[in-house]
Scaffold this active site. Structure first.
Site, PDB file in Angstrom:
ATOM      1  N   CYS A   1      -1.245  -4.876  -4.779  1.00 64.41           N
ATOM      2  CA  CYS A   1      -0.080  -5.167  -5.624  1.00 64.41           C
ATOM      3  C   CYS A   1       1.014  -4.106  -5.582  1.00 64.41           C
ATOM      4  O   CYS A   1       2.096  -4.325  -6.131  1.00 64.41           O
ATOM      5  CB  CYS A   1      -0.534  -5.351  -7.065  1.00 64.41           C
ATOM      6  SG  CYS A   1      -1.912  -6.487  -7.242  1.00 64.41           S
TER       7      CYS A   1
ATOM      8  N   HIS B   1       2.030 -13.588 -10.604  1.00 63.70           N
ATOM      9  CA  HIS B   1       1.846 -12.307  -9.929  1.00 63.70           C
ATOM     10  C   HIS B   1       1.930 -12.576  -8.431  1.00 63.70           C
ATOM     11  O   HIS B   1       1.042 -13.215  -7.858  1.00 63.70           O
ATOM     12  CB  HIS B   1       0.502 -11.714 -10.315  1.00 63.70           C
ATOM     13  CG  HIS B   1       0.282 -10.316  -9.828  1.00 63.70           C
ATOM     14  ND1 HIS B   1       1.102  -9.708  -8.889  1.00 63.70           N
ATOM     15  CD2 HIS B   1      -0.670  -9.388 -10.161  1.00 63.70           C
ATOM     16  CE1 HIS B   1       0.648  -8.481  -8.660  1.00 63.70           C
ATOM     17  NE2 HIS B   1      -0.410  -8.265  -9.414  1.00 63.70           N
TER      18      HIS B   1
ATOM     19  N   HIS C   1       4.118  -3.422 -14.913  1.00 63.78           N
ATOM     20  CA  HIS C   1       3.258  -4.153 -13.988  1.00 63.78           C
ATOM     21  C   HIS C   1       2.676  -5.372 -14.720  1.00 63.78           C
ATOM     22  O   HIS C   1       2.689  -6.478 -14.181  1.00 63.78           O
ATOM     23  CB  HIS C   1       2.159  -3.247 -13.451  1.00 63.78           C
ATOM     24  CG  HIS C   1       1.351  -3.864 -12.361  1.00 63.78           C
ATOM     25  ND1 HIS C   1       1.922  -4.367 -11.215  1.00 63.78           N
ATOM     26  CD2 HIS C   1       0.014  -4.077 -12.244  1.00 63.78           C
ATOM     27  CE1 HIS C   1       0.976  -4.860 -10.432  1.00 63.78           C
ATOM     28  NE2 HIS C   1      -0.189  -4.700 -11.043  1.00 63.78           N
TER      29      HIS C   1
END
Length: 408
Positions: free
Chosen positions: A161, A323, A288
């Site tokens: 990520c 995401h 995040h």
């Protein structure tokens, strides 16, 4: 880490579940639109799942580049076409060997590999045009280099990520070392069954719409999309800089972050140091914010530790896009860039879309509510990945034109 070269973002291309033009993405971002989130019943084996989906028609890969024909590269092509004129101008100015490409991804062409395996299972043979290289992680960077006919440095960062947040540090280093005059950075990821079912096996997929920082959070929504930037040395014509970049590694666990966020703290502090900024000068923080129990607990503690009593307005934009994994850093950097683009005007901030039921076990963060305005100059974006690979990037809007002066 200090830099002697001021690095500017000079062009942006993007395509996300919020839209594929800067204006549409900005409008949907600050409106907190969730229209890009869709239920799909063809990704998990035993249930439907909510994902962030790109609905834009994708261009065909040129016949000369048929070897690169994947959905991931089609999406990359759509985005690349938005900055193509700028790349052609740069080629004429700098030479093709002075333009680098560094992208982040975690899926590459895996979906194409899935389709090939399905045909193998059904017919006993792969499709005639099947090439394993289509799902290698470096494929999208190589495709972009071939499409633009460049021969400068070209590689992929794949650190889950944080992949396309770390590309800003890599691009800055190439320019600072005088290896490149322009670096194309960014990230692209597309939906595939392998990713969805992998996270599902880890019990990390939400049963509904993800709820970052809520006591009721139960996992992520996965999404797709991408963004590409051109980085160059800052001049008097540039107004948005990549002013600070911090990278760190937890070295704590293969999938769980350090519970107190030691690596996240180090990344944020390093970014502030490079940008020569105090915590109170950050006007907005893109979290995040995955909506997994451990990430949100860790990040809230890390942000509290770094900013103390000067907590900036903050939100997670993942409920709007899902995401996007390897592309998340680039897409959320694009959001920060768009927020800084309206010079000398108050700007609406991206609202936190959630059930507003804060987790009492975690430090409270000033999450943005709907219709919140702020005049912003410095924004930070966090990307914290599996394996403890962390990156925080600060983007700054200059109020006075920059002449590419050195900064400590």
């Amino acid at each position: 880490m200090n830099s002697a070269t001021a690095i500017a973002i000079t062009h942006l291309g993007l395509c996300t579940p919020l839209g594929q033009t800067p204006q549409s993405v900005r409008d949907n971002l600050v409106a907190g639109s969730t229209e890009g989130m869709h239920w799909r019943d063809d990704l998990l084996f035993d249930r439907s799942v909510l994902v962030g989906q790109v609905d834009s028609p994708l261009p065909k890969i040129p016949s000369r580049l048929k070897r690169f024909d994947t959905r991931n590269n089609q999406l990359t092509l759509l985005i690349a076409q938005q900055i193509e004129a700028a790349i052609m101008t740069a080629k004429a100015q700098y030479g093709s060997h002075r333009i680098g490409i560094i992208l982040g991804t975690s899926t590459s062409g895996i979906a194409t590999g899935e389709q090939a395996l399905a045909q193998l299972q059904a017919d006993g043979q792969f499709p005639e045009d099947y090439d394993y290289a289509k799902q290698e992680l470096g494929d999208t960077s190589q495709f972009l280099q071939a499409y633009f006919e460049l021969n400068g440095p070209c590689y992929t960062v794949s650190t889950a990520c944080s992949s396309s947040a770390k590309v800003f540090a890599s691009g800055q280093r190439l320019i600072d070392a005088n290896i490149c005059d322009m670096v194309i950075v960014g990230g692209v990821d597309t939906l595939c069954k392998l990713t969805l079912n992998g996270f599902y096996s880890l019990e990390s997929i939400s049963n509904g719409h993800c709820q970052p920082f809520s006591v009721n959070r139960d996992g992520i929504n996965i999404g797709e999309g991408g963004a590409l930037f051109t980085l160059e040395r800052a001049t008097a014509d540039n107004h948005i800089l990549v002013s600070g970049i911090g990278e760190s590694s937890d070295a704590h666990h293969i999938s769980a972050p350090h519970p107190e966020g030691q690596g996240a703290i180090a990344a944020m502090q390093a970014a502030l140091e490079m940008a020569n900024l105090r915590p109170e000068q950050i006007d907005y923080l893109n979290l995040h914010g995955t909506a997994t129990p451990k990430n949100d607990a860790m990040e809230s503690r890390a942000v509290q530790q770094v900013f103390q009593s000067h907590l900036p307005a903050c939100s997670s934009t993942k409920p709007l896009t899902g995401h996007t994994l390897g592309a998340a850093g680039a897409i959320e950097a694009a959001f920060c860039y768009l927020l800084l683009s309206d010079y000398n005007k108050p700007q609406y901030l991206p609202p936190q879309v959630w059930d507003q039921q804060a987790d009492p076990d975690n430090p409270s963060l000033p999450l943005v509510s709907a219709n919140t305005q702020a005049k912003i100059q410095h924004v930070m974006s966090n990307s914290f990945a599996f394996g403890g690979s962390n990156a925080s990037v600060i983007f700054s809007r200059l109020t006075v034109p920059c002449d590419a002066k050195e900064r400590a």
